[in-house]
Structures are given as structure tokens and as C-alpha cells.
Design a protein around this motif. Structure first.
Motif, short mmCIF file in Angstrom:
data_model
loop_
_atom_site.label_atom_id
_atom_site.label_comp_id
_atom_site.label_asym_id
_atom_site.label_seq_id
_atom_site.Cartn_x
_atom_site.Cartn_y
_atom_site.Cartn_z
N TRP A 9 11.05 120.04 74.23
CA TRP A 9 10.04 120.94 74.78
C TRP A 9 10.32 122.40 74.42
O TRP A 9 9.38 123.20 74.26
CB TRP A 9 9.95 120.76 76.29
CG TRP A 9 9.31 119.46 76.69
CD1 TRP A 9 9.86 118.47 77.44
CD2 TRP A 9 8.00 119.00 76.34
NE1 TRP A 9 8.98 117.42 77.58
CE2 TRP A 9 7.83 117.72 76.92
CE3 TRP A 9 6.96 119.54 75.59
CZ2 TRP A 9 6.66 116.98 76.77
CZ3 TRP A 9 5.79 118.81 75.45
CH2 TRP A 9 5.65 117.55 76.02
N HIS A 12 9.11 122.68 70.95
CA HIS A 12 7.65 122.59 70.98
C HIS A 12 7.04 123.94 71.34
O HIS A 12 6.02 124.35 70.74
CB HIS A 12 7.22 121.52 72.00
CG HIS A 12 5.77 121.14 71.92
ND1 HIS A 12 4.79 121.86 72.56
CD2 HIS A 12 5.14 120.14 71.26
CE1 HIS A 12 3.61 121.31 72.31
NE2 HIS A 12 3.79 120.28 71.52
N GLN A 16 4.59 126.47 68.95
CA GLN A 16 3.31 127.10 69.29
C GLN A 16 3.34 128.59 68.98
O GLN A 16 2.35 129.16 68.50
CB GLN A 16 3.00 126.88 70.79
CG GLN A 16 2.99 125.42 71.21
CD GLN A 16 2.18 124.53 70.29
OE1 GLN A 16 1.01 124.82 70.01
NE2 GLN A 16 2.77 123.44 69.82
N LYS A 64 -0.68 113.84 76.84
CA LYS A 64 -1.60 114.77 77.51
C LYS A 64 -1.63 116.12 76.80
O LYS A 64 -2.69 116.71 76.61
CB LYS A 64 -1.18 114.95 78.97
CG LYS A 64 -1.36 113.69 79.82
CD LYS A 64 -0.90 113.93 81.24
CE LYS A 64 -1.09 112.68 82.09
NZ LYS A 64 -0.60 112.88 83.48
N VAL A 65 -0.46 116.61 76.40
CA VAL A 65 -0.38 117.91 75.73
C VAL A 65 -1.12 117.88 74.39
O VAL A 65 -1.78 118.85 74.00
CB VAL A 65 1.10 118.31 75.52
CG1 VAL A 65 1.21 119.52 74.57
CG2 VAL A 65 1.75 118.64 76.85
N GLU A 66 -1.02 116.74 73.69
CA GLU A 66 -1.63 116.61 72.36
C GLU A 66 -2.95 115.85 72.41
O GLU A 66 -3.36 115.23 71.42
CB GLU A 66 -0.65 115.91 71.42
CG GLU A 66 0.66 116.68 71.25
CD GLU A 66 1.66 115.99 70.34
OE1 GLU A 66 2.48 116.69 69.71
OE2 GLU A 66 1.63 114.74 70.26
#
Length: 235
Positions: A9, A12, A16, A64-66
Motif C-alpha cells: 500500500w 501503491h 499514484q 475495490k480500489v481498482e
């Protein structure tokens, strides 16, 4: 396990930021690191419930994030299905390869001597999962199965499955296979169904479910759908 998830994370979030700043070199580098971490998290063989729960929760959160990226959603769903096969497949259990056992989903409450369903893993699964009692009534349904039946999970509890499969299908196929499962067998079969112009193959696995040593309370059903490849090839 937790360290790998936390590291993922963090990378990740860095990805971003790199995308927003148009740092292509950093994006490529972080992409490779994230792929390696994703593979590492998936390949760990959990020794018990806690590590398995972390794995399932991680891939559910990532999906959910993707959610806007269809390719990523497909990949993550496939990885979740592979985890289910790893920990819930009867062949793996019989070989004693993993510490997880399907009956361990039901665990005794040491304070009340009652049993309770630990839903953390099953609720996160993309496959349809239900527990049916020996009188053919729903004891549990995960959200995926309930949504398929156009119901809420809590509304299925106590209802006879004949309401949803029909009396003919129940008498000709489902009852016989459930009875075999209640007798201690693991049942694994496939059937096809047509929805609109689409034909799908459904794999149904039934595993005896115990609330304690020798106390059978029903069957765990896992249903997975795939496209009918024969129809695709013929087209």
C-alpha cells in the motif's frame, strides 16, 4: 504477511503520486515492484486463519480500489478464486498441505459452548457460497450468493432451498447430492445454464460442515461460474 501488505500500500500510494507528476520512469519502476509484491502476497501459504484473512481482505480491498479498471478487477477476482481453491479444496485438505480446514469456519465459542459462523473470509469471496442445513434450509449465504438470488443474506436464513432451485431440480438432482454430502462425501459436479443468449458452466462443490467433532450440521456449497467455451469455439 502484514509487512508485505503494508509495503504494497505504501508503494501503491507512491505510484499514484508518480502518475500525477507524470514521472514515467518512476511509474514503470513502481509498477514492477507492485507486481512482485502482489505475487509474493498471493503465493504465501497461510498457516492459520489470521494470515488467510489478511490475504482475502487485501485482495478484496484492492479490487475495490481498482474497480474502474476491468483488467485489474478480473485479475484480482481470479486471484481470490485461487485462494479459495487453495484453502477450501478438499483434495488439498486430504493431503494435509495446509493448516486451514473448511470445518474450522465454524468454531466453538468457549464462553457459551455455542457455535458461530466466522463470516470474514466467506463474505469477501467473489464466488457464491452458502451453508445448507440437513433439512435443506439456508444457515448462511455470502453477499455474492444472496445478490444472485435477489435477496439479502439475512433474508435467506431459514428458507428452504426448493424456493430458489424449484421442486423438479431439487428432487432430480440437488437433494440426492446434498444427501450424499450429509453422509460424509465431498461432492463436486458441473452443470450448464443459459441466461439470455449466454451459456455458462457452473461448478458446484459441496463439503460436509461440522460444528464440532462428529457433529454434522450441513453442507458448505461453493458455486463458480465460467463461460461455456464449447459455445464460444462453435461461434
Amino acid at each position: 504477511m502484514r509487512d508485505l501488505v503494508d509495503r504494497f500500500w505504501l508503494k501503491h500510494a507512491q505510484l499514484q503520486q508518480a502518475i500525477e507528476s507524470s514521472n514515467d520512469a518512476l511509474v514503470d519502476s513502481l509498477d514492477r515492484e507492485l507486481d512482485d509484491l502482489l505475487h509474493a502476497i498471493h503465493e504465501i501459504e497461510a498457516d492459520g486463519f489470521d494470515d488467510a484473512r489478511i490475504q482475502f481482505e487485501f485482495f478484496t480491498a484492492l479490487t475495490k480500489v481498482e474497480a474502474q479498471d476491468f483488467a485489474c478487477v478480473t485479475r484480482n477476482s481470479e486471484l481470490l478464486s485461487q485462494l479459495a481453491d487453495r484453502y477450501f479444496d478438499e483434495d488439498a485438505i486430504s493431503r494435509g498441505r495446509y493448516g486451514m480446514r473448511l470445518p474450522e469456519i465454524f468454531q466453538p465459542n468457549p464462553l457459551s459452548q455455542e457455535t458461530y459462523l466466522n463470516e470474514a473470509i466467506l463474505d469477501a469471496m467473489p464466488d457464491r457460497i452458502a451453508v445448507v442445513t440437513t433439512d435443506y434450509r439456508y444457515l448462511y449465504s455470502n453477499p455474492a450468493n444472496a445478490a444472485y438470488l435477489d435477496q439479502r443474506p439475512m433474508d435467506l436464513i431459514g428458507r428452504h432451498i426448493v424456493e430458489f432451485v424449484g421442486i423438479q431440480r431439487f428432487e432430480l438432482r440437488v437433494k440426492e447430492k446434498l444427501d450424499a454430502c450429509f453422509a460424509g462425501e465431498t461432492v463436486d459436479y458441473t452443470f450448464t445454464k443459459t441466461s439470455g443468449n449466454r451459456t455458462v458452466v457452473v461448478r458446484c462443490r459441496m463439503t460436509p460442515c461440522y460444528a464440532g467433532p462428529g457433529k454434522l450440521i450441513g453442507a458448505i456449497l461453493i458455486l463458480q461460474e465460467t463461460a461455456d467455451r464449447r459455445r464460444s469455439i462453435a461461434a
